[in-house]
Motif scaffolding. Structure first.
Motif, PDB file in Angstrom:
ATOM      1  N   ILE A  19      -0.015   2.454  -5.628  1.00  0.00           N
ATOM      2  CA  ILE A  19      -1.252   2.489  -4.846  1.00  0.00           C
ATOM      3  C   ILE A  19      -0.848   2.573  -3.384  1.00  0.00           C
ATOM      4  O   ILE A  19      -0.166   1.687  -2.860  1.00  0.00           O
ATOM      5  CB  ILE A  19      -2.116   1.236  -5.117  1.00  0.00           C
ATOM      6  CG1 ILE A  19      -2.483   1.164  -6.596  1.00  0.00           C
ATOM      7  CG2 ILE A  19      -3.364   1.228  -4.251  1.00  0.00           C
ATOM      8  CD1 ILE A  19      -3.182  -0.114  -7.015  1.00  0.00           C
ATOM      9  N   GLU A  20      -1.254   3.634  -2.716  1.00  0.00           N
ATOM     10  CA  GLU A  20      -0.791   3.909  -1.363  1.00  0.00           C
ATOM     11  C   GLU A  20      -1.398   2.962  -0.321  1.00  0.00           C
ATOM     12  O   GLU A  20      -0.702   2.495   0.567  1.00  0.00           O
ATOM     13  CB  GLU A  20      -1.100   5.372  -0.984  1.00  0.00           C
ATOM     14  CG  GLU A  20      -0.414   6.393  -1.876  1.00  0.00           C
ATOM     15  CD  GLU A  20       1.108   6.291  -1.847  1.00  0.00           C
ATOM     16  OE1 GLU A  20       1.681   5.979  -0.778  1.00  0.00           O
ATOM     17  OE2 GLU A  20       1.730   6.517  -2.898  1.00  0.00           O
ATOM     18  N   ASN A  21      -2.681   2.706  -0.412  1.00  0.00           N
ATOM     19  CA  ASN A  21      -3.341   1.851   0.573  1.00  0.00           C
ATOM     20  C   ASN A  21      -2.937   0.400   0.320  1.00  0.00           C
ATOM     21  O   ASN A  21      -3.135  -0.138  -0.767  1.00  0.00           O
ATOM     22  CB  ASN A  21      -4.867   2.007   0.461  1.00  0.00           C
ATOM     23  CG  ASN A  21      -5.610   1.267   1.562  1.00  0.00           C
ATOM     24  OD1 ASN A  21      -5.137   0.262   2.087  1.00  0.00           O
ATOM     25  ND2 ASN A  21      -6.779   1.779   1.897  1.00  0.00           N
ATOM     26  N   ASP A  23      -4.148  -2.461   1.456  1.00  0.00           N
ATOM     27  CA  ASP A  23      -5.270  -3.365   1.173  1.00  0.00           C
ATOM     28  C   ASP A  23      -5.705  -3.241  -0.288  1.00  0.00           C
ATOM     29  O   ASP A  23      -5.920  -4.251  -0.971  1.00  0.00           O
ATOM     30  CB  ASP A  23      -6.456  -3.068   2.094  1.00  0.00           C
ATOM     31  CG  ASP A  23      -6.170  -3.433   3.545  1.00  0.00           C
ATOM     32  OD1 ASP A  23      -5.287  -4.298   3.763  1.00  0.00           O
ATOM     33  OD2 ASP A  23      -6.816  -2.857   4.445  1.00  0.00           O
ATOM     34  N   HIS A  24      -5.820  -2.023  -0.772  1.00  0.00           N
ATOM     35  CA  HIS A  24      -6.194  -1.809  -2.168  1.00  0.00           C
ATOM     36  C   HIS A  24      -5.130  -2.371  -3.105  1.00  0.00           C
ATOM     37  O   HIS A  24      -5.441  -2.936  -4.157  1.00  0.00           O
ATOM     38  CB  HIS A  24      -6.404  -0.329  -2.457  1.00  0.00           C
ATOM     39  CG  HIS A  24      -7.576   0.250  -1.737  1.00  0.00           C
ATOM     40  ND1 HIS A  24      -7.776   1.613  -1.621  1.00  0.00           N
ATOM     41  CD2 HIS A  24      -8.620  -0.324  -1.074  1.00  0.00           C
ATOM     42  CE1 HIS A  24      -8.880   1.837  -0.922  1.00  0.00           C
ATOM     43  NE2 HIS A  24      -9.404   0.673  -0.579  1.00  0.00           N
ATOM     44  N   ARG A  25      -3.860  -2.215  -2.700  1.00  0.00           N
ATOM     45  CA  ARG A  25      -2.764  -2.727  -3.516  1.00  0.00           C
ATOM     46  C   ARG A  25      -2.841  -4.257  -3.616  1.00  0.00           C
ATOM     47  O   ARG A  25      -2.663  -4.834  -4.685  1.00  0.00           O
ATOM     48  CB  ARG A  25      -1.439  -2.280  -2.899  1.00  0.00           C
ATOM     49  CG  ARG A  25      -0.254  -2.480  -3.783  1.00  0.00           C
ATOM     50  CD  ARG A  25       0.986  -1.747  -3.315  1.00  0.00           C
ATOM     51  NE  ARG A  25       1.282  -1.941  -1.911  1.00  0.00           N
ATOM     52  CZ  ARG A  25       1.585  -0.960  -1.058  1.00  0.00           C
ATOM     53  NH1 ARG A  25       1.635   0.285  -1.483  1.00  0.00           N
ATOM     54  NH2 ARG A  25       1.842  -1.206   0.187  1.00  0.00           N
ATOM     55  N   PHE A  26      -3.130  -4.924  -2.493  1.00  0.00           N
ATOM     56  CA  PHE A  26      -3.215  -6.385  -2.493  1.00  0.00           C
ATOM     57  C   PHE A  26      -4.410  -6.870  -3.319  1.00  0.00           C
ATOM     58  O   PHE A  26      -4.316  -7.840  -4.061  1.00  0.00           O
ATOM     59  CB  PHE A  26      -3.319  -6.910  -1.064  1.00  0.00           C
ATOM     60  CG  PHE A  26      -3.251  -8.407  -0.975  1.00  0.00           C
ATOM     61  CD1 PHE A  26      -2.056  -9.069  -1.196  1.00  0.00           C
ATOM     62  CD2 PHE A  26      -4.382  -9.143  -0.705  1.00  0.00           C
ATOM     63  CE1 PHE A  26      -1.990 -10.442  -1.138  1.00  0.00           C
ATOM     64  CE2 PHE A  26      -4.326 -10.519  -0.644  1.00  0.00           C
ATOM     65  CZ  PHE A  26      -3.122 -11.179  -0.857  1.00  0.00           C
ATOM     66  N   ILE A  27      -5.546  -6.175  -3.232  1.00  0.00           N
ATOM     67  CA  ILE A  27      -6.730  -6.544  -4.007  1.00  0.00           C
ATOM     68  C   ILE A  27      -6.441  -6.401  -5.496  1.00  0.00           C
ATOM     69  O   ILE A  27      -6.772  -7.276  -6.303  1.00  0.00           O
ATOM     70  CB  ILE A  27      -7.947  -5.687  -3.587  1.00  0.00           C
ATOM     71  CG1 ILE A  27      -8.388  -6.080  -2.182  1.00  0.00           C
ATOM     72  CG2 ILE A  27      -9.088  -5.829  -4.568  1.00  0.00           C
ATOM     73  CD1 ILE A  27      -9.394  -5.132  -1.562  1.00  0.00           C
ATOM     74  N   THR A  28      -5.785  -5.302  -5.876  1.00  0.00           N
ATOM     75  CA  THR A  28      -5.450  -5.088  -7.279  1.00  0.00           C
ATOM     76  C   THR A  28      -4.504  -6.181  -7.770  1.00  0.00           C
ATOM     77  O   THR A  28      -4.675  -6.718  -8.866  1.00  0.00           O
ATOM     78  CB  THR A  28      -4.797  -3.700  -7.464  1.00  0.00           C
ATOM     79  OG1 THR A  28      -5.703  -2.709  -6.980  1.00  0.00           O
ATOM     80  CG2 THR A  28      -4.480  -3.433  -8.919  1.00  0.00           C
ATOM     81  N   PHE A  29      -3.509  -6.544  -6.954  1.00  0.00           N
ATOM     82  CA  PHE A  29      -2.580  -7.616  -7.328  1.00  0.00           C
ATOM     83  C   PHE A  29      -3.320  -8.936  -7.501  1.00  0.00           C
ATOM     84  O   PHE A  29      -3.081  -9.664  -8.467  1.00  0.00           O
ATOM     85  CB  PHE A  29      -1.486  -7.755  -6.270  1.00  0.00           C
ATOM     86  CG  PHE A  29      -0.625  -8.959  -6.476  1.00  0.00           C
ATOM     87  CD1 PHE A  29       0.313  -8.992  -7.488  1.00  0.00           C
ATOM     88  CD2 PHE A  29      -0.768 -10.074  -5.667  1.00  0.00           C
ATOM     89  CE1 PHE A  29       1.103 -10.102  -7.689  1.00  0.00           C
ATOM     90  CE2 PHE A  29       0.008 -11.188  -5.866  1.00  0.00           C
ATOM     91  CZ  PHE A  29       0.946 -11.204  -6.877  1.00  0.00           C
ATOM     92  N   SER A  30      -4.232  -9.246  -6.581  1.00  0.00           N
ATOM     93  CA  SER A  30      -4.978 -10.507  -6.670  1.00  0.00           C
ATOM     94  C   SER A  30      -5.807 -10.573  -7.944  1.00  0.00           C
ATOM     95  O   SER A  30      -5.907 -11.631  -8.585  1.00  0.00           O
ATOM     96  CB  SER A  30      -5.896 -10.670  -5.460  1.00  0.00           C
ATOM     97  OG  SER A  30      -5.141 -10.729  -4.282  1.00  0.00           O
ATOM     98  N   LYS A  31      -6.405  -9.440  -8.331  1.00  0.00           N
ATOM     99  CA  LYS A  31      -7.223  -9.423  -9.544  1.00  0.00           C
ATOM    100  C   LYS A  31      -6.375  -9.563 -10.799  1.00  0.00           C
ATOM    101  O   LYS A  31      -6.817 -10.140 -11.791  1.00  0.00           O
ATOM    102  CB  LYS A  31      -8.018  -8.115  -9.624  1.00  0.00           C
ATOM    103  CG  LYS A  31      -9.140  -8.021  -8.614  1.00  0.00           C
ATOM    104  CD  LYS A  31      -9.855  -6.695  -8.764  1.00  0.00           C
ATOM    105  CE  LYS A  31     -10.995  -6.551  -7.778  1.00  0.00           C
ATOM    106  NZ  LYS A  31     -11.653  -5.234  -7.890  1.00  0.00           N
ATOM    107  N   ARG A  32      -5.179  -9.056 -10.783  1.00  0.00           N
ATOM    108  CA  ARG A  32      -4.352  -9.028 -11.992  1.00  0.00           C
ATOM    109  C   ARG A  32      -3.336 -10.159 -12.073  1.00  0.00           C
ATOM    110  O   ARG A  32      -2.634 -10.279 -13.080  1.00  0.00           O
ATOM    111  CB  ARG A  32      -3.615  -7.687 -12.070  1.00  0.00           C
ATOM    112  CG  ARG A  32      -4.575  -6.532 -12.237  1.00  0.00           C
ATOM    113  CD  ARG A  32      -3.878  -5.244 -12.420  1.00  0.00           C
ATOM    114  NE  ARG A  32      -4.858  -4.165 -12.578  1.00  0.00           N
ATOM    115  CZ  ARG A  32      -4.558  -2.929 -12.812  1.00  0.00           C
ATOM    116  NH1 ARG A  32      -3.286  -2.577 -12.918  1.00  0.00           N
ATOM    117  NH2 ARG A  32      -5.490  -2.021 -12.943  1.00  0.00           N
ATOM    118  N   ARG A  33      -3.226 -10.995 -11.024  1.00  0.00           N
ATOM    119  CA  ARG A  33      -2.196 -12.031 -10.991  1.00  0.00           C
ATOM    120  C   ARG A  33      -2.334 -13.009 -12.152  1.00  0.00           C
ATOM    121  O   ARG A  33      -1.349 -13.350 -12.815  1.00  0.00           O
ATOM    122  CB  ARG A  33      -2.257 -12.770  -9.660  1.00  0.00           C
ATOM    123  CG  ARG A  33      -1.171 -13.816  -9.510  1.00  0.00           C
ATOM    124  CD  ARG A  33      -1.175 -14.454  -8.145  1.00  0.00           C
ATOM    125  NE  ARG A  33      -2.461 -15.079  -7.896  1.00  0.00           N
ATOM    126  CZ  ARG A  33      -3.047 -15.140  -6.708  1.00  0.00           C
ATOM    127  NH1 ARG A  33      -2.458 -14.629  -5.662  1.00  0.00           N
ATOM    128  NH2 ARG A  33      -4.213 -15.712  -6.558  1.00  0.00           N
TER     129      ARG A  33
END
Length: 195
Positions: A19-21, A23-33
């Motif tokens: 995921i290039e962006n 912010d989007h990468r961090f949001i995705t990580f937070s949801k999947r942690r």
């Protein structure tokens, strides 16, 4: 005719790519942690061995997961594979003891503040009951007062009477603005002058 089709796309297969962006990468990580931690826990249970995972978020913050605990794995690593007894109950008891000691300390501090407040209240009450005549000016008989004290008493009563007139005027104004009076109130004295 009503549309009976699906309203969402549902679960779809996505292409695994970076995921290039950020912010989007961090949001995705937070949801999947939490899901990642659950899978790591299942893997460690199936393998029956100690596992330590350190996952770095896109912002560079480390997230760690250890089974049976991070302390156990760190002690085992630092002590050169010397078996360390990992008693989870002892760790929980130690944590509870620390928490209880902190709560007891906080309770003692609050109790000492309450005691100090009660002592201050007691001292103030004692000062009021054994205070000077200026605090309880209305209790001294008139025949025991000198001319200056008589004048002060008159001044106090004048102030009290002024406050009474102001309060009565406000109540009369409020009553007359809300309800038109049809006659004198039943509990109002009829022989008391209005001005």
């Amino acid at each position: 005719m009503a549309n009976t089709g699906k309203k969402t796309k549902g679960k779809q297969k996505i292409e695994i790519k970076m995921i290039e962006n950020q912010d989007h990468r961090f949001i995705t990580f937070s949801k999947r942690r939490s899901g990642i931690y659950k899978k790591i826990g299942e893997l460690s249970t199936l393998c029956g061995s100690e596992i330590l995972f350190i996952i770095f978020s896109p912002a560079g913050k480390p997230f760690t997961f250890g089974h049976p605990s991070i302390e156990f794995i760190a002690n085992r690593f630092l002590n050169g594979n010397i078996p360390v007894i990992d008693d989870m109950h002892a760790l929980i008891e130690a944590h509870c003891t620390v928490r209880i000691n902190k709560l007891i300390q906080l309770y003692n501090e609050v109790q000492s503040q309450i005691d100090a407040s009660n002592e201050t209240q007691r001292v103030l009450a004692q000062q009021i009951t054994s205070g000077t005549d200026s605090n309880r000016w209305w209790e001294t008989p008139l025949d025991q007062l000198n001319p200056r004290e008589l004048y002060e008493r008159y001044s106090h009563f004048s102030k009290l009477l002024d406050l009474f007139h102001i309060s009565r005027s406000k109540k009369i104004a409020t009553a007359s603005s809300t309800v038109a009076p049809t006659g004198p109130a039943k509990d109002a004295p009829t022989n008391f002058p209005l001005s």
